[in-house]
Design an enzyme around this catalytic site. Structure first.
Site, PDB file in Angstrom:
ATOM      1  N   HIS A   4       6.061 -11.306  36.639  1.00 37.53           N
ATOM      2  CA  HIS A   4       5.013 -12.000  35.870  1.00 37.53           C
ATOM      3  C   HIS A   4       4.918 -13.482  36.207  1.00 37.53           C
ATOM      4  O   HIS A   4       4.355 -14.251  35.437  1.00 37.53           O
ATOM      5  CB  HIS A   4       5.234 -11.787  34.362  1.00 37.53           C
ATOM      6  CG  HIS A   4       5.030 -10.362  33.926  1.00 37.53           C
ATOM      7  ND1 HIS A   4       5.436  -9.872  32.697  1.00 37.53           N
ATOM      8  CD2 HIS A   4       4.445  -9.313  34.560  1.00 37.53           C
ATOM      9  CE1 HIS A   4       5.114  -8.597  32.605  1.00 37.53           C
ATOM     10  NE2 HIS A   4       4.526  -8.228  33.719  1.00 37.53           N
ATOM     11  N   ASP A  46      10.688 -17.542  32.286  1.00 41.50           N
ATOM     12  CA  ASP A  46      11.371 -18.748  31.796  1.00 41.50           C
ATOM     13  C   ASP A  46      12.309 -19.409  32.800  1.00 41.50           C
ATOM     14  O   ASP A  46      12.739 -20.553  32.588  1.00 41.50           O
ATOM     15  CB  ASP A  46      12.131 -18.434  30.490  1.00 41.50           C
ATOM     16  CG  ASP A  46      13.118 -17.276  30.620  1.00 41.50           C
ATOM     17  OD1 ASP A  46      13.688 -17.079  31.708  1.00 41.50           O
ATOM     18  OD2 ASP A  46      13.330 -16.573  29.604  1.00 41.50           O
ATOM     19  N   CYS A  68      -7.668 -31.755  44.116  1.00 37.79           N
ATOM     20  CA  CYS A  68      -9.133 -31.777  44.005  1.00 37.79           C
ATOM     21  C   CYS A  68      -9.623 -32.356  42.685  1.00 37.79           C
ATOM     22  O   CYS A  68     -10.834 -32.519  42.494  1.00 37.79           O
ATOM     23  CB  CYS A  68      -9.695 -30.357  44.191  1.00 37.79           C
ATOM     24  SG  CYS A  68      -9.354 -29.261  42.796  1.00 37.79           S
ATOM     25  N   ASN A  72      10.367 -11.874  32.871  1.00 36.61           N
ATOM     26  CA  ASN A  72      10.441 -13.188  32.225  1.00 36.61           C
ATOM     27  C   ASN A  72       9.944 -14.291  33.151  1.00 36.61           C
ATOM     28  O   ASN A  72      10.155 -14.251  34.353  1.00 36.61           O
ATOM     29  CB  ASN A  72      11.881 -13.478  31.791  1.00 36.61           C
ATOM     30  CG  ASN A  72      12.370 -12.462  30.770  1.00 36.61           C
ATOM     31  OD1 ASN A  72      11.562 -11.727  30.211  1.00 36.61           O
ATOM     32  ND2 ASN A  72      13.660 -12.416  30.534  1.00 36.61           N
ATOM     33  N   CYS A  80      -3.833 -24.370  41.675  1.00 38.18           N
ATOM     34  CA  CYS A  80      -5.165 -24.882  41.361  1.00 38.18           C
ATOM     35  C   CYS A  80      -6.044 -23.733  40.902  1.00 38.18           C
ATOM     36  O   CYS A  80      -6.148 -22.708  41.584  1.00 38.18           O
ATOM     37  CB  CYS A  80      -5.766 -25.554  42.599  1.00 38.18           C
ATOM     38  SG  CYS A  80      -7.456 -26.124  42.295  1.00 38.18           S
TER      39      CYS A  80
HETATM   40  P1  OAD Z   1       8.872  -7.978  24.141  1.00 35.22           P
HETATM   41  O1  OAD Z   1       8.781  -9.193  23.290  1.00 35.22           O
HETATM   42  O2  OAD Z   1       7.747  -7.012  24.121  1.00 35.22           O
HETATM   43  O3  OAD Z   1      10.172  -7.162  23.769  1.00 35.22           O
HETATM   44  C1  OAD Z   1      11.405  -7.778  23.641  1.00 35.22           C
HETATM   45  C2  OAD Z   1      12.435  -6.702  23.430  1.00 35.22           C
HETATM   46  O4  OAD Z   1      13.688  -7.341  23.400  1.00 35.22           O
HETATM   47  C3  OAD Z   1      12.302  -5.915  22.128  1.00 35.22           C
HETATM   48  O5  OAD Z   1      12.381  -4.528  22.405  1.00 35.22           O
HETATM   49  C4  OAD Z   1      13.503  -6.368  21.302  1.00 35.22           C
HETATM   50  O6  OAD Z   1      14.048  -5.325  20.495  1.00 35.22           O
HETATM   51  C5  OAD Z   1      14.469  -6.736  22.387  1.00 35.22           C
HETATM   52  N1  OAD Z   1      15.499  -7.723  22.026  1.00 35.22           N
HETATM   53  C6  OAD Z   1      15.505  -8.665  21.035  1.00 35.22           C
HETATM   54  N2  OAD Z   1      16.640  -9.371  21.070  1.00 35.22           N
HETATM   55  C7  OAD Z   1      17.375  -8.886  22.109  1.00 35.22           C
HETATM   56  C8  OAD Z   1      18.644  -9.202  22.677  1.00 35.22           C
HETATM   57  N3  OAD Z   1      19.409 -10.180  22.173  1.00 35.22           N
HETATM   58  N4  OAD Z   1      19.056  -8.476  23.746  1.00 35.22           N
HETATM   59  C9  OAD Z   1      18.309  -7.488  24.254  1.00 35.22           C
HETATM   60  N5  OAD Z   1      17.111  -7.146  23.766  1.00 35.22           N
HETATM   61  C10 OAD Z   1      16.646  -7.835  22.710  1.00 35.22           C
HETATM   62  O7  OAD Z   1       9.198  -8.501  25.623  1.00 35.22           O
HETATM   63  P2  OAD Z   1       8.902  -7.796  27.019  1.00 35.22           P
HETATM   64  O8  OAD Z   1       9.174  -6.354  26.971  1.00 35.22           O
HETATM   65  O9  OAD Z   1       9.595  -8.612  28.033  1.00 35.22           O
HETATM   66  O10 OAD Z   1       3.787 -10.420  29.630  1.00 35.22           O
HETATM   67  O11 OAD Z   1       7.363  -8.028  27.149  1.00 35.22           O
HETATM   68  C11 OAD Z   1       6.722  -7.627  28.302  1.00 35.22           C
HETATM   69  C12 OAD Z   1       5.578  -8.556  28.586  1.00 35.22           C
HETATM   70  O12 OAD Z   1       4.703  -8.615  27.461  1.00 35.22           O
HETATM   71  C13 OAD Z   1       5.970 -10.003  28.809  1.00 35.22           C
HETATM   72  O13 OAD Z   1       6.422 -10.263  30.127  1.00 35.22           O
HETATM   73  C14 OAD Z   1       4.673 -10.712  28.541  1.00 35.22           C
HETATM   74  C15 OAD Z   1       4.272  -9.996  27.280  1.00 35.22           C
HETATM   75  O14 OAD Z   1       2.918  -9.986  26.988  1.00 35.22           O
HETATM   76  C16 OAD Z   1       3.019 -11.382  30.137  1.00 35.22           C
HETATM   77  O15 OAD Z   1       3.012 -12.507  29.681  1.00 35.22           O
HETATM   78  C17 OAD Z   1       2.211 -10.951  31.306  1.00 35.22           C
END
Ligand code: OAD
Length: 273
Positions: free
Chosen positions: A142, A127, A178, A125, A150
């Protein structure tokens, strides 16, 4: 122009009430039996951990990648083509996140990091909610949406710096050193992850318990750390209200929101302290 959010984001499972689901209760009790100060515990978090705070996830019915195309907004090419469009999207996300607060999952993980000296949190994350919950040392795979650098890597500028202005006054924001463009301090598709974070995450897969919380387990290399931990002998756990690619290969699944599951584990720990 970036379309503004259609309305309040539905965070799904809300924080607050303890879980009444007996399966969640049992699984949380099992995880509670396995964590503690002497245990090497690694928790890898994804967007789902911030869902209950109101931060949109990437995948799933309400996910950002349903409404927006990553190749237009989250790649170096997209930024070179249209830095203003990219910044509009990031500025909007920064505004959404700035209104959100850490939830019970962030709080419990911060508390574990204080109590369990061998616990480490690795996050995908950007955030900053782990840090806002008081987690001092988090491995950010990430980057951070609150950092910038820059885009020209101009000689006068630091490698990256914090910029928490919301909203940003000028889009795309100029580099104060810059006059070129600054860019968000996040990893985009096609870019390498920060080597130090990858090295720490890799080392953290040598652990006793590895928990993947709130991640779709689809994006590598992050998704690979869970499998690596399993190969290295860790007891592996998934916390997610939905099934993922990783579900079949973990030792324990807690089928609940992270804010509910981690709260339930913490209640078990408190009850048996
Ligand atoms: P995703 O959006 O791919 O997946 C979120 C997951 O959280 C899903 O499996 C949902 O089922 C689950 N979920 C939803 N609500 C939840 C809750 N209350 N508690 C627990 N789980 C819950 O997010 P990421 O796996 O983090 O990369 O995505 C990986 C990366 O893909 C991100 O860091 C981003 C994105 O493209 C970059 O920006 C480089």
């Amino acid at each position: 122009m970036i379309e503004k959010p259609p309305g309040p984001f539905d965070p799904g499972t809300g924080p607050g009430a303890p879980s009444a689901d007996p399966d969640v209760h049992r699984a949380a009790a099992e995880l509670a039996r396995r964590v503690g100060p002497a245990v090497r515990l690694t928790v890898m978090t994804g967007a789902g951990v911030s869902a209950a705070s109101g931060v949109p996830t990437f995948r799933g019915p309400e996910g950002l990648w349903k409404r927006y195309r990553p190749e237009q907004l989250a790649t170096p090419d997209a930024f070179a083509r249209d830095p203003r469009l990219v910044w509009e999207w990031y500025d909007w996300r920064r505004q959404v996140i700035a209104r959100c607060h850490p939830n019970r999952a962030h709080e419990v993980l911060a508390a574990w990091a204080r109590r369990f000296t061998r616990a480490i949190v690795v996050t995908q994350n950007v955030d900053g909610l782990h840090e806002r919950a008081g987690l001092v040392d988090v491995v950010r795979l990430h980057g951070s949406i609150w950092e910038v650098f820059c885009s020209e890597a101009c000689p006068g500028s630091p490698p990256r710096w914090r910029d928490e202005r919301v909203p940003l006054p000028d889009l795309p924001p100029p580099c104060p050193y810059c006059g070129g463009h600054i860019r968000p301090g996040v990893v985009w598709f096609g870019e390498a992850l920060p080597a130090d974070a990858v090295a720490r995450a890799d080392a953290a897969t040598t652990c006793d318990v590895f928990v993947a919380a709130g991640t779709s387990a689809l994006v590598y290399p992050a998704a690979g750390f869970l499998h690596q931990a399993r190969r290295r002998g860790a007891f592996t756990v998934e916390i997610n209200p939905a099934a993922t690619e990783a579900s079949a290969s973990v030792d324990l699944v807690i089928r609940a929101g992270a804010e509910v599951a981690l709260d339930a584990v913490e209640r078990h720990l408190a009850a048996h302290a």
